[in-house]
Design a protein around this motif. Sequence first.
Motif, short mmCIF file in Angstrom:
data_model
loop_
_atom_site.label_atom_id
_atom_site.label_comp_id
_atom_site.label_asym_id
_atom_site.label_seq_id
_atom_site.Cartn_x
_atom_site.Cartn_y
_atom_site.Cartn_z
N GLY A 241 0.94 -1.14 -0.03
CA GLY A 241 0.07 -0.02 -0.02
C GLY A 241 0.69 1.31 -0.11
N TRP B 101 -11.84 -3.99 3.50
CA TRP B 101 -10.82 -3.72 2.42
C TRP B 101 -9.30 -3.85 3.09
N ARG B 102 -8.45 -4.48 2.15
CA ARG B 102 -7.08 -4.67 2.60
C ARG B 102 -6.32 -3.16 2.55
N LYS C 106 -6.25 -1.27 -1.12
CA LYS C 106 -7.42 -0.66 -1.35
C LYS C 106 -7.81 0.59 -0.62
N LYS C 107 -7.25 0.57 0.54
CA LYS C 107 -7.64 1.71 1.37
C LYS C 107 -6.66 2.86 1.00
N GLY D 106 -5.47 3.29 -2.02
CA GLY D 106 -6.12 3.76 -3.48
C GLY D 106 -7.26 4.89 -3.18
N MET D 107 -7.86 4.60 -2.14
CA MET D 107 -9.14 5.62 -1.68
C MET D 107 -8.63 6.62 -1.26
#
Length: 320
Positions: free
Chosen positions: A24, A144-145, A148-149, A151-152
């Motif tokens: 991430g 969410w992993r 994805k967090k 990306g948000m």
Amino acid sequence: MEETPHNCPGTGSAQAGRGAACQGCPNQRLCASGAGEAPDPAIEEIKEKMKTVKHKILVLSGKGGVGKSTFSAHLAHALAEDENTQVALLDIDICGPSIPKIMGLEGEQVHQSGSGWSPVFLEDNLGVMSVGFLLSSPDDAVIWRGPKKNGMIKQFLRDVDWGEVDYLIVDTPPGTSDEHLSVVQYLAATHIDGAVIITTPQEVSLQDVRKEISFCHKVKLPIIGVVENMSGFVCPKCKKESQIFPPTTGGAEAMCQDLKIPLLGKVPLDPHIGKSCDEGRSFLVDAPDSPATVAYRSIIQSKCLCEPCESRWLWGQEVT
């Protein structure tokens, strides 16, 4: 032992870009490549987007349930009382977004325009963005992993049409994990004014706040100061003060003295705070004479928050 998300292996490590802590991170590909690959282009895009945002304040807490989102919301309310001040409130608590409820904006939706996502406006000078606006129901779970967090949060910072903003207040989840790393790394090139850290008086909260302070030190995030929330209860009838959460180790005041960081103030308990938040109203307006309102306004009007560029504390050292 499994690496924690904040435990960066370092760019010179064989695990750089490959370890569990790297998942991430916007620079994961660059670290994994050894140097040849360009960093996440979103970093430069966000830097350009944030040129219209004067001040950026992160609200952090090591422990959940200490009133962090309540403070974020009322900091936004108070700053927006000046109609000439443009305020934006960004909720990056992906799994537990409470800002829509606290701000009285539940059920609102985000709209797309040619310049990006439009914030939901509570007032002409107070815009709000939260993942809560993207859910079909406030009871929906966000499972969410880290990537994805990440990306948000990237979308919130890069794709939201914030416009000209005086203050961007970022409400974060408790802890020192994916969301915190993402927002600090994406905003690092844009100059973050600093973090306000929220705690309650008891040692079980202070233990986690010390970890939050350590996180700020490791990622070189300046600390504006600490707010002690739920600091005593003043009976509205007899005016006697009781310690609901006794500061057994001296509370935030002793911790701040020990770590040489500013204590911005103490906010006493008031049952009306919870009621105002549940109804989506500003407690500062609902109970203007409450000792908690007086404390809130004293903190918000302090030099540390009113003049964000004056000075900050980086692990006990004042920086300008």
